[in-house]
Design an enzyme around this catalytic site. Structure first.
Site, short mmCIF file in Angstrom:
data_model
loop_
_atom_site.label_atom_id
_atom_site.label_comp_id
_atom_site.label_asym_id
_atom_site.label_seq_id
_atom_site.Cartn_x
_atom_site.Cartn_y
_atom_site.Cartn_z
N SER A 99 -58.34 -6.45 -22.38
CA SER A 99 -58.55 -5.48 -21.27
C SER A 99 -58.52 -4.40 -21.20
O SER A 99 -57.43 -3.59 -21.82
CB SER A 99 -58.42 -6.44 -19.87
OG SER A 99 -58.35 -5.38 -18.68
N THR A 146 -67.67 -3.65 -19.72
CA THR A 146 -67.31 -4.22 -18.24
C THR A 146 -68.40 -3.67 -17.74
O THR A 146 -67.83 -2.53 -17.12
CB THR A 146 -66.67 -5.29 -17.76
OG1 THR A 146 -65.90 -5.66 -18.93
CG2 THR A 146 -66.60 -5.37 -16.19
N HIS A 171 -67.75 -11.99 -12.56
CA HIS A 171 -66.49 -11.69 -13.06
C HIS A 171 -65.75 -12.31 -12.07
O HIS A 171 -65.03 -12.47 -12.04
CB HIS A 171 -66.49 -10.10 -12.55
CG HIS A 171 -65.18 -9.18 -13.13
ND1 HIS A 171 -65.59 -8.20 -13.57
CD2 HIS A 171 -63.69 -9.27 -12.43
CE1 HIS A 171 -64.42 -7.62 -13.39
NE2 HIS A 171 -63.98 -8.05 -13.70
C1 FMN Z 1 -57.12 -11.92 -12.52
C2 FMN Z 1 -58.34 -11.49 -12.88
C3 FMN Z 1 -58.44 -10.26 -14.18
C4 FMN Z 1 -59.07 -10.18 -14.50
N1 FMN Z 1 -58.97 -8.99 -15.41
C5 FMN Z 1 -60.64 -8.63 -16.11
C6 FMN Z 1 -60.48 -7.44 -16.69
O1 FMN Z 1 -59.89 -6.35 -16.35
N2 FMN Z 1 -61.98 -6.93 -17.56
C7 FMN Z 1 -63.01 -7.57 -16.97
O2 FMN Z 1 -63.77 -6.78 -18.13
N3 FMN Z 1 -62.85 -8.62 -16.68
C8 FMN Z 1 -61.78 -9.15 -16.19
N4 FMN Z 1 -61.68 -10.72 -15.54
C9 FMN Z 1 -62.51 -11.30 -15.60
C10 FMN Z 1 -62.45 -12.16 -16.69
O3 FMN Z 1 -62.83 -11.16 -17.85
C11 FMN Z 1 -63.63 -13.41 -16.52
O4 FMN Z 1 -65.17 -13.26 -16.09
C12 FMN Z 1 -63.55 -14.25 -15.55
O5 FMN Z 1 -62.51 -14.75 -15.74
C13 FMN Z 1 -63.99 -15.40 -15.81
O6 FMN Z 1 -64.28 -16.35 -15.32
P1 FMN Z 1 -62.68 -17.66 -14.69
O7 FMN Z 1 -61.50 -17.17 -14.72
O8 FMN Z 1 -63.73 -18.49 -14.15
O9 FMN Z 1 -63.41 -18.22 -16.65
C14 FMN Z 1 -60.09 -10.65 -14.30
C15 FMN Z 1 -60.33 -12.05 -14.02
C16 FMN Z 1 -59.30 -12.41 -13.57
C17 FMN Z 1 -59.44 -13.86 -13.42
#
Ligand code: FMN
Length: 377
Positions: free
Chosen positions: A124, A173, A272
């Protein structure tokens, strides 16, 4: 059942995996007991009422698989070619920021685990460890997730750093121009503790994340929106980078088409993790609409949101995904037991995928198509 300490406060990470953990979902309670309640709210909640976050899980459960008998699947594999890289399996670690909130080693532990399980990891923009440090321990493909920064010069610097660190793709993203309405974070008073921050954004004058709260001045006037990314930025990133660019957060076929017209090499269908627009459908439900518009054989479509089982991976591939990303599942493993927890999560998912392939008569990923879904055509 809670495993929390009777004295209160988070428990320390485990040094080995207890036998009660037989599936990825089993990690959630162990993780919850090992982090502060506000960190748990940050990690696990969705935006608003959490409808999309919950539906991401339910949508996989609504799909059914068709058992097939007596196929010769011995000697099969889960290998794939993705953007000129050979991967042993189609399970990637999703970009998640600030992983040192979950375990002292943060992203370094995740990178070690991904390397051990030969999984590609997406780092990230908001990683809590420097990208170069992560790259120095990673032995499996690293991709860099890019948030276009208000300072476009800084954005270009990030792209160059990702290239220099050996990243093999950029994932831009686009679904979080503002932070989602994170009511649970607000209720628990979540804030980053001193010493943990976006290590790779040090030195940049960042506009503060704009939490949407009732009573604020109009969001439309916020500096964050004035500098938010547009389609021109996707074109610019594609021009500025020699790496293939995937656009993450696409849910509408028209946006999919436009991203490709801007030069993207692939898409990540994602809401997301239900953390942005509450009420958005599950990505697994959006995938068939996008795969009907964009030929998934020519353009890699990845999907994330709610993947907790190998059967979920199989269902995603059946609907046209080339690979999946896993966010919270991996992070529950990280909070529970650091690198060995993440490695175990990836191992479980891969093993379950193989079992599901055997039971649906698929000897390799090329054999997976809509025919594995119920009812048979
Ligand atoms: C705590 C947290 C932080 C996240 N931070 C980012 C990030 O910095 N950049 C990004 O593109 N997606 C971020 N995401 C989204 C994840 O990349 C992903 O799309 C998502 O977690 C997928 O769903 P899942 O948690 O059910 O597997 C984040 C998700 C969570 C839970």
């Amino acid at each position: 059942m809670s495993t929390a300490s009777v004295t209160g406060g988070p428990l320390p990470p485990l040094q080995k995996i207890p036998r009660q953990i037989a599936a990825v979902a089993d990690y959630a309670q162990f993780a919850r007991d090992r982090v502060d309640p506000a960190v748990w709210a940050w990690l696990d909640s969705g935006s608003g009422d959490g409808d999309s976050s919950r539906d991401n899980l339910q949508a996989f459960k609504r799909l059914r698989l068709t058992p097939r008998m007596l196929a010769d699947v011995a000697g099969g594999n889960t290998r794939l070619e993705l953007l000129c890289t050979t991967l042993e399996h189609p399970i990637l670690v999703a970009p998640v920021g600030y992983q040192r909130l979950l375990h002292p080693e943060g992203e370094l532990a995740t990178a070690l685990a991904a390397s051990a399980l030969r999984a590609a990891m997406v780092v990230s923009t908001q990683a809590s460890v420097h990208l170069e440090q992560i790259a120095s321990v990673a032995q499996s493909p690293l991709w860099f997730q890019l948030y276009v920064q208000p300072d476009r010069g800084f954005t270009r610097d990030l792209i160059q750093r990702a290239e220099a660190a050996g990243c093999q793709a950029l994932v831009v993203t686009v679904d979080a121009p503002i932070q989602g309405l994170r009511n649970d974070e607000q209720r628990t008073g979540f804030a980053l503790p001193p010493g943990i921050g976006a290590a790779n954004l040090e030195g940049m004058a960042i506009a503060p994340p704009h939490q949407v709260r009732a009573g604020d001045d109009s969001l439309f006037d916020s500096p964050l929106l004035a500098s938010a990314a547009t389609w021109q930025d996707i074109e610019q990133v594609c021009r500025d980078s020699r790496l293939p660019v995937l656009v993450k957060g696409i849910m509408h076929p028209d946006d999919a088409t436009q991203a490709l017209a801007c030069g993207a090499a692939g898409l990540v269908i994602s809401n997301h993790g239900g953390r942005s627009l509450d009420g958005a459908p599950a990505p697994i439900d959006a995938l068939p609409l996008i795969a009907a518009r964009i030929d998934p054989v020519k353009v890699p479509l990845l999907v994330d949101g709610g993947v907790r089982r190998g059967t979920d991976v199989l269902k995603a591939l059946a609907l046209g995904a080339r690979a999946v990303l896993v966010g919270r599942g991996c992070m529950h493993g990280l909070a529970t037991a650091g690198a060995i927890g993440v490695a175990h999560v990836l191992h479980l998912l891969r093993t379950e995928l193989e079992a599901a392939m055997v039971l649906t008569g698929c000897r390799d990923l090329a054999a997976i198509d809509r025919g594995v879904l119920w009812p048979p055509a």
